[in-house]
Design an enzyme around this catalytic site. Structure first.
Site, mmCIF file in Angstrom:
data_model
loop_
_atom_site.group_PDB
_atom_site.id
_atom_site.type_symbol
_atom_site.label_atom_id
_atom_site.label_comp_id
_atom_site.label_asym_id
_atom_site.label_seq_id
_atom_site.Cartn_x
_atom_site.Cartn_y
_atom_site.Cartn_z
ATOM 1 N N VAL A 108 4.671 1.059 0.896
ATOM 2 C CA VAL A 108 5.030 -0.053 1.773
ATOM 3 C C VAL A 108 5.057 -1.342 0.949
ATOM 4 O O VAL A 108 4.117 -1.631 0.202
ATOM 5 C CB VAL A 108 4.005 -0.204 2.929
ATOM 6 C CG1 VAL A 108 4.467 -1.274 3.910
ATOM 7 C CG2 VAL A 108 3.807 1.122 3.652
ATOM 8 N N GLY A 153 0.826 -1.197 0.000
ATOM 9 C CA GLY A 153 0.000 0.000 0.000
ATOM 10 C C GLY A 153 0.854 1.237 0.000
ATOM 11 O O GLY A 153 2.081 1.160 0.014
ATOM 12 N N GLU A 154 0.182 2.344 -0.039
ATOM 13 C CA GLU A 154 0.905 3.606 -0.066
ATOM 14 C C GLU A 154 0.171 4.614 0.780
ATOM 15 O O GLU A 154 -1.035 4.795 0.636
ATOM 16 C CB GLU A 154 0.997 4.108 -1.517
ATOM 17 C CG GLU A 154 1.732 5.415 -1.617
ATOM 18 C CD GLU A 154 2.006 5.819 -3.061
ATOM 19 O OE1 GLU A 154 1.638 5.041 -3.963
ATOM 20 O OE2 GLU A 154 2.572 6.892 -3.260
ATOM 21 N N GLY A 155 0.867 5.234 1.664
ATOM 22 C CA GLY A 155 0.262 6.284 2.476
ATOM 23 C C GLY A 155 0.887 7.613 2.121
ATOM 24 O O GLY A 155 1.671 7.705 1.172
ATOM 25 N N THR A 156 0.530 8.618 2.855
ATOM 26 C CA THR A 156 1.045 9.949 2.597
ATOM 27 C C THR A 156 2.568 9.968 2.672
ATOM 28 O O THR A 156 3.230 10.696 1.954
ATOM 29 C CB THR A 156 0.500 10.924 3.665
ATOM 30 O OG1 THR A 156 -0.878 10.656 3.806
ATOM 31 C CG2 THR A 156 0.700 12.368 3.275
ATOM 32 N N TYR A 157 3.107 9.157 3.546
ATOM 33 C CA TYR A 157 4.544 9.255 3.804
ATOM 34 C C TYR A 157 5.374 8.203 3.095
ATOM 35 O O TYR A 157 6.575 8.163 3.275
ATOM 36 C CB TYR A 157 4.796 9.225 5.320
ATOM 37 C CG TYR A 157 4.138 10.404 5.966
ATOM 38 C CD1 TYR A 157 4.689 11.674 5.843
ATOM 39 C CD2 TYR A 157 2.919 10.262 6.612
ATOM 40 C CE1 TYR A 157 4.058 12.775 6.377
ATOM 41 C CE2 TYR A 157 2.279 11.364 7.164
ATOM 42 C CZ TYR A 157 2.849 12.619 7.042
ATOM 43 O OH TYR A 157 2.225 13.703 7.560
ATOM 44 N N GLY A 158 4.771 7.353 2.268
ATOM 45 C CA GLY A 158 5.598 6.418 1.524
ATOM 46 C C GLY A 158 4.912 5.131 1.136
ATOM 47 O O GLY A 158 3.824 4.807 1.618
ATOM 48 N N LYS A 176 8.998 0.074 4.461
ATOM 49 C CA LYS A 176 8.317 1.333 4.117
ATOM 50 C C LYS A 176 9.333 2.363 3.651
ATOM 51 O O LYS A 176 10.198 2.789 4.422
ATOM 52 C CB LYS A 176 7.566 1.848 5.343
ATOM 53 C CG LYS A 176 6.810 3.135 5.103
ATOM 54 C CD LYS A 176 5.897 3.447 6.265
ATOM 55 C CE LYS A 176 5.120 4.725 6.034
ATOM 56 N NZ LYS A 176 4.095 4.947 7.052
ATOM 57 N N ASP A 197 -4.145 9.687 14.214
ATOM 58 C CA ASP A 197 -4.704 9.209 12.953
ATOM 59 C C ASP A 197 -5.174 7.766 13.096
ATOM 60 O O ASP A 197 -4.937 6.939 12.227
ATOM 61 C CB ASP A 197 -3.649 9.331 11.841
ATOM 62 C CG ASP A 197 -4.266 9.249 10.445
ATOM 63 O OD1 ASP A 197 -5.481 9.502 10.311
ATOM 64 O OD2 ASP A 197 -3.532 8.925 9.497
HETATM 65 N N1 LIG Z 1 4.001 -3.357 9.020
HETATM 66 C C1 LIG Z 1 3.107 -3.547 8.049
HETATM 67 N N2 LIG Z 1 2.738 -4.799 7.706
HETATM 68 C C2 LIG Z 1 1.837 -4.986 6.715
HETATM 69 N N3 LIG Z 1 1.216 -4.014 6.050
HETATM 70 C C3 LIG Z 1 1.531 -2.760 6.344
HETATM 71 C C4 LIG Z 1 2.496 -2.447 7.353
HETATM 72 N N4 LIG Z 1 2.588 -1.100 7.443
HETATM 73 C C5 LIG Z 1 1.734 -0.600 6.540
HETATM 74 N N5 LIG Z 1 1.109 -1.592 5.867
HETATM 75 C C6 LIG Z 1 0.108 -1.458 4.808
HETATM 76 O O1 LIG Z 1 0.484 -0.437 3.938
HETATM 77 C C7 LIG Z 1 -0.580 0.523 3.817
HETATM 78 C C8 LIG Z 1 0.032 1.888 3.730
HETATM 79 O O2 LIG Z 1 0.563 2.164 4.979
HETATM 80 P P1 LIG Z 1 0.875 3.599 5.523
HETATM 81 O O3 LIG Z 1 0.994 3.480 6.976
HETATM 82 O O4 LIG Z 1 2.053 4.134 4.809
HETATM 83 O O5 LIG Z 1 -0.315 4.504 5.007
HETATM 84 P P2 LIG Z 1 -1.881 4.666 5.337
HETATM 85 O O6 LIG Z 1 -2.099 4.499 6.788
HETATM 86 O O7 LIG Z 1 -2.694 3.786 4.452
HETATM 87 O O8 LIG Z 1 -2.113 6.151 4.881
HETATM 88 P P3 LIG Z 1 -1.639 7.508 5.532
HETATM 89 O O9 LIG Z 1 -0.218 7.363 5.965
HETATM 90 O O10 LIG Z 1 -1.791 8.469 4.421
HETATM 91 O O11 LIG Z 1 -2.561 7.745 6.666
HETATM 92 C C9 LIG Z 1 -1.458 0.347 5.065
HETATM 93 O O12 LIG Z 1 -2.809 0.607 4.810
HETATM 94 C C10 LIG Z 1 -1.229 -1.100 5.444
HETATM 95 O O13 LIG Z 1 -2.245 -1.910 4.925
#
Ligand SMILES: Nc1ncnc2c1ncn2[C@@H]1O[C@H](COP(=O)(O)OP(=O)(O)OP(=O)(O)O)[C@@H](O)[C@H]1O
Length: 398
Positions: free
Chosen positions: A40, A33-38, A55, A153
């Site tokens: 994964v 997945g991808e969040g605001t900060y990078g 990440k 969050d």
């Molecule tokens: N340790 C991990 N193990 C498995 N999946 C993960 C892990 N960390 C993050 N992910 C997956 O990657 C996705 C993106 O994670 P991330 O924390 O970067 O962003 P987000 O929470 O979706 O968005 P934002 O940071 O914008 O709030 C998550 O929704 C999660 O499903």
């Protein structure tokens, strides 16, 4: 260490982050997945064959010049210092082979996030399963709050679940040590955003996370988002519809909040939480109500919530190891779509002795067949009807 500048020079961050290894030590398997900060990725550590989450910490162009942005450093250093079963663990930090400003967090891997389980597998958690998840969420929150950290969050996609049923709070990109400094409002995803943030307070506390926990508990219990607002205004309307309007009597100081004047609130609306949670126990309704208390100073804390009658009464919280597994989701976490889980429908009388619909341990094969292999890179699967809701659920900071 306090970081005051916008970013910190590369020469400094190595010491700040501690020893780091090359990202080439990891084989990327699939994108999670991808969040605001990078972005994964699920990845394999070549040294140990261990599966981890990698990440990439996004460095925005304008920040790159100066080194690693402090948001990234904040998340990494915070997470590295945290040790709790219900908080995702940062195992180490990896850097690019040649470019030192490529930073990756190596995290323990969790198979699912709750948003995906709800949206794609349509997981329906029984009372004792919800209790198990809530207990773990509150234990994680109690731990971080005790350390002066506010997550800010908390939402379904930031709650990860391992195959062993351990809930892990993740994504501390917005977390910040709790100080007396005013903080920027508008940081919690809108569905889970507390009223003090919606009304523009600058001095919020860890109580914002408990409001979010109340929304999560309501959503897991009702099996639909409790307050799915599309805008701040609608979010407040939904809150008022559910809980009645706030006023100076129940929330002293409310009228002085920056945005309180902008809203016309109809005083006579009743609290309808018991209607929305019809069929649930009195203790369940009471705890959601305590979490969704307008006045943050009166809102229940994580520590108090864990002692609430809800956790005492039957059915008790399930042991995490007895939570259902979603084996066909493994390795697909956060691909564009996934097949449904092999859970059976919740027959639920919530018998604590034999939890329904579980795939203990799991030897059973998922129902249905899937036209792809488990370790495919960058899986792109057909989209489901839940995408609209998922888009909203994933929608973040505004
Ligand atoms: N340790 C991990 N193990 C498995 N999946 C993960 C892990 N960390 C993050 N992910 C997956 O990657 C996705 C993106 O994670 P991330 O924390 O970067 O962003 P987000 O929470 O979706 O968005 P934002 O940071 O914008 O709030 C998550 O929704 C999660 O499903």
């Amino acid at each position: 260490m306090t970081i005051t500048n916008k970013s910190i020079n590369v020469s400094l961050y190595k010491g700040f982050l501690g020893a780091s290894i090359s990202v080439n030590q990891f084989d990327k398997l699939n994108r999670l997945g991808e969040g605001t900060y990078g972005v994964v990725h699920r990845a394999k550590d070549r040294r140990t064959n261990e599966i981890v989450a990698l990440k990439a910490v996004r460095i925005f162009a304008n920040e790159k010049r100066d080194g690693i942005p402090n948001t990234a450093l904040r998340e990494i250093s915070l997470l590295k210092s945290l040790r709790h079963r219900n908080v995702i663990r940062v195992l180490e930090v990896a850097v690019g082979e040649t470019q030192l400003d490529e930073v990756y967090m190596v995290m323990e891997y969790a198979e699912h996030d709750l948003a995906d389980l709800i949206d794609y597998s349509q997981a329906r958690f029984s009372v004792s399963e919800v209790k198990c998840l809530m207990k773990q969420l509150l234990e994680g929150l109690e731990y971080i709050h005790k350390r002066g950290i506010i997550h800010r969050d908390i939402k379904m996609s930031n709650l990860l679940l391992t195959a062993r049923g351990i809930l892990k709070i993740a994504d501390f990109g917005l977390a910040r040590s709790h100080t007396d400094r005013p903080m920027t409002p508008g940081v919690v995803t809108i569905w889970y955003r507390s009223p003090e943030l919606l009304f523009g307070t600058k001095n919020y506390t860890s109580a914002v996370d408990l409001w979010s926990a109340g929304c999560i508990m309501g959503e897991l219990t009702c099996r639909k988002p409790l307050l799915p607002g599309e805008s701040e205004k609608q979010q407040i309307d939904l809150i008022v519809d559910l809980l009645g309007a706030p006023n100076e009597r129940i929330w002293p100081g409310f009228r002085t909040l920056p945005l309180a004047r902008n809203f016309r609130l109809h005083d006579l609306r009743p609290n309808t939480l018991d209607r929305v949670l019809r069929g649930q126990s009195r203790a369940t309704i009471e705890l959601v109500n305590d979490l969704l208390t307008y006045d943050p100073d009166k809102r229940i804390t994580a520590k108090e919530a864990l002692r609430h009658e809800y956790f005492e009464e039957r059915p008790k919280a399930l042991e995490p190891g007895l939570l259902p597994t979603f084996p066909e989701f493994r390795s697909f976490s956060n691909a564009s779509n996934r097949p449904g889980s092999n859970r059976q429908e919740d027959k639920s009388d919530d018998s604590e002795a034999e939890p329904s619909n579980l795939v203990h341990g799991d030897k059973r094969k998922p129902k249905g067949t899937y036209a792809f292999e488990i370790d495919e890179n960058e899986l792109v699967l057909p989209l489901s009807g839940h995408d609209e809701e998922r888009r909203n659920r994933k929608r973040t900071k505004r």
